[in-house]
Design a protein around this motif. Structure first.
Motif, short mmCIF file in Angstrom:
data_model
loop_
_atom_site.label_atom_id
_atom_site.label_comp_id
_atom_site.label_asym_id
_atom_site.label_seq_id
_atom_site.Cartn_x
_atom_site.Cartn_y
_atom_site.Cartn_z
N TYR A 134 81.79 32.51 27.25
CA TYR A 134 83.14 32.73 26.72
C TYR A 134 83.26 32.39 25.23
N GLY A 135 82.79 31.21 24.86
CA GLY A 135 82.97 30.75 23.48
C GLY A 135 82.03 31.42 22.49
N ARG A 155 81.60 34.61 21.92
CA ARG A 155 82.07 35.86 21.35
C ARG A 155 82.50 35.70 19.89
N ARG A 156 83.13 34.56 19.61
CA ARG A 156 83.57 34.28 18.24
C ARG A 156 82.41 34.27 17.25
N ARG A 207 79.43 25.67 29.86
CA ARG A 207 80.34 26.43 29.02
C ARG A 207 80.67 25.66 27.75
N LEU A 247 78.06 25.74 23.07
CA LEU A 247 78.55 25.82 21.69
C LEU A 247 78.00 24.71 20.81
#
Lengths: 274, 367
Positions: B102-103, B105-106, B150, B154
């Motif tokens: 999810y994180g 993509r940025r 998740r 990052l």
């Protein structure tokens, strides 16, 4: 009878009552499709033979199709706007601590219980005082008021069941509020949005009282049906048309409920911990 | 005074909700790579502090620095921290892979690179092959691992964990504790862990801040917190403790004499208390530091006689309630079950002799 738990034990009188209830509720409605296939212009027994003539006639009437298009565009506009407003209202009510919150919800829901004729008269007085000519726009306005409670009632439970930490998790993983809404909030409440859209569309499409007071020269479909009732020769066609509307409305409401439930099952099991 | 080397520096931070003050003038420093625990009962402000570090709550006063940068103007999505939520907050509409990615993509990484990173994370949390499962097809322990993966993908400077083990059953919790500790050592990220479970805190942490009423009562290593609590609140929150009222009788040649209710006169090292002669203090001793002897012959001469009032059998040890003269509340004694226990309750009502090492006595302020 003795097996099964206490709560699940069948109760014969209640079953009979439930069956009777459904029969009384739906048999009158089922007469519409029945007589729409009857080869007589009079609605009476005995039936005189099977025909699809009335359905065939429907497709030759331009006025009917114009009314159908009017209803379609009003219903589409109304369902889009009310669902959008419903999303905003439901999110605001469930997310923020607003002063007078329960009063706000009550006022949104009020049109559900205010008699349509009173709302219709009130709006008619207001609109004619303002000098606005009656048209499909005024019908749309009336439908917005009637349909908004349905939208909010469908969406509120979705948003109430929405776990706030989902949005926090998204923010925590680096997504700003706008993309959090589209990547997390919207997909999770999406079944509710679809359900609200279908429900408000159906309500607007079938609505009569507001249209009666607020429509100008362009009739909506229910208005057209009503105007045809004066002519006995047209009556079987009205039955055919009503049957079709009935079928489509049923399908849409079932679809709305089914989609709404689909999502609800998902979120319930999502909170499960082993 | 901001320590340059601190990964997180909390300076005089306060937080009020209306008239309720959740956190009051709190300062602490957390070193890079540290496993730091905020421990306290519910409502003590530990979760509020964690949420302020994450940016979900603003600070009413003070400033939080992460890696030297002040954070009050930085929204949560720009902070170099990631969080594991109490309920894990796994996105229900995404599968495990998409949750973990999810994180990413940025960051605008190429697809192949993203996939490789997700695979690496699935391996790290020992869940390869689970990528296509949905959130509702996972058990509690698996959700917890997905939430960890998740957040860790990052590569945050700090990982915040809000009671992540609270919803798991005992066995799974103990297993996840070991895994968390192993994971923290292997990735070398600073962990800030919130829990109300003192055992969990002692097992996992490098340092623990015990909190109550929005303040830190004591910040110390697990061993120091257990062996040398500085206040009665901390002593009673961490493990079991027997408390005695006592009075300083005399100070003499590096020793201090105390008259302890129920125990008699005890002779301790001078450094154990600064209280003047005549002052009242509180003496504490852990249940396992009291040794129970079943006969007077086996006990040392100075042993205290009492009577077993009740026994709780806990498997590897038994918990005794021992009534002694001159004290209203029974003493809690933890006794290792080295001999075969046929019937744990058989000892009830029998006399028992207690001995202890005076060095095990902790002197606290009398509050």
């Amino acid at each position: 009878m003795s097996d099964g738990s206490y709560i699940q034990r069948p109760n014969r009188p209640l079953q009979v009552y439930a069956a009777l209830f459904l029969i009384v509720l739906y048999v009158p409605i089922l007469f519409l499709p029945l007589f729409s296939f009857n080869a007589s212009i009079y609605v009476r027994f005995p039936l005189e033979g099977f025909t699809t003539e009335w359905y065939r006639q429907l497709f030759q009437r331009d006025a009917l199709w114009a009314a159908f298009r009017n209803s379609l565009s009003v219903a589409l506009t109304v369902s889009l706007i009310t669902t959008a407003l419903g999303v905003l209202a439901a999110r605001a009510v469930t997310r923020y601590r607003l002063p007078g919150q329960s009063a706000i919800v009550t006022f949104i829901m009020l049109p559900l219980v205010v008699p349509g004729i009173i709302l219709g008269v009130a709006l008619l007085v207001l609109i004619s005082r303002l000098g606005v000519p009656l048209s499909l726009y005024t019908v749309t306005l009336g439908h917005l008021i009637v349909c908004l409670p349905f939208s909010v009632a469908t969406l509120l439970p979705r948003f109430e069941g929405f776990d706030r930490s989902m949005e926090e998790a998204s923010a925590d993983l680096g997504e700003p509020p706008w993309s959090t809404f589209w990547r997390v909030t919207f997909p999770i409440v999406f079944p509710g949005v679809v359900a609200s859209f279908l429900l408000t569309f159906t309500v607007s499409f079938d609505e009569f009282i507001m249209a009666f007071f607020l429509s100008g020269t362009d009739p909506t479909l229910p208005m057209y049906i009503w105007s045809q009732l004066r002519f006995p020769r047209e009556f079987p066609s009205v039955l055919a048309l009503s049957s079709m509307i009935l079928l489509v409305s049923f399908l849409m409401v079932f679809l709305a409920l089914w989609i709404g439930r689909l999502g609800a099952v998902d979120t319930r099991s999502e909170g499960r911990v082993e | 005074m901001t320590a340059i080397s601190a990964m997180i520096s909390v300076r005089n931070v306060g937080k009020s909700f209306g008239t309720f003050r959740a956190v009051e003038d709190l300062s602490l420093d957390i070193a890079p790579g540290e496993f730091f625990t905020l421990l306290g009962a519910s409502g003590c402000g530990k979760t509020t502090l964690l949420r302020m570090i994450a940016g979900f709550e603003g600070t009413s006063a003070g400033e939080i620095y992460i890696d030297g940068q002040p954070m009050s103007a930085v929204p949560p999505y720009l902070r170099p921290v990631n969080m594991v939520f109490q309920n894990y907050a796994i996105f229900p509409h995404l599968n495990v892979r998409d949750n973990i990615a999810y994180g990413l993509r940025r960051l605008g990484l190429p697809r192949a690179k993203q996939d490789a990173m997700v695979d690496e994370m699935l391996d790290l949390v020992a869940m390869p092959g689970y990528g296509n499962r949905r959130a509702n097809q996972l058990s509690g322990g698996q959700r917890q691992r997905v939430a960890l993966a998740r957040a860790l993908i990052l590569k945050p400077k700090v990982l915040l964990l809000d009671e992540p083990l609270g919803a798991l059953d005992k066995r799974l919790r103990e297993q996840m504790q070991l895994e968390l500790r192993r994971l923290q050592r292997s990735v070398g990220i600073t962990f800030v862990f919130v829990t109300h479970d003192q055992e969990e805190a002692l097992t996992l942490s490098d340092r623990i801040a015990v909190m109550a009423g929005g303040k830190i009562l004591q910040l110390d290593s697990p061993a120091r917190l257990y062996e040398a609590p500085r206040s009665r609140k901390v002593a009673s929150f961490i493990g079991n403790m027997n408390f005695f009222d006592a009075r300083v009788v005399a100070r003499d040649r590096g020793r201090v004499q105390l008259d302890v209710e129920g125990l008699g006169t005890c002779d301790l090292a001078e450094a154990s208390t600064t209280a003047p002669v005549g002052a009242g203090v509180c003496i504490a001793i852990r249940p396992e530091k009291l040794v129970a002897h079943v006969s007077e012959d086996a006990a040392p001469v100075a042993a205290l006689q009492g009577r077993i009032e009740a026994t709780t059998y806990l498997g590897e040890r038994s918990h005794l309630h021992v009534r002694v003269a001159g004290r209203s509340a029974p003493l809690a004694v933890s006794s290792q079950n080295t001999a075969l226990q046929q019937d744990a309750a058989a000892g009830d009502g029998r006399p028992v002799w207690l001995s202890w090492d005076n060095e095990s006595l902790i002197v606290l302020d009398q509050d």
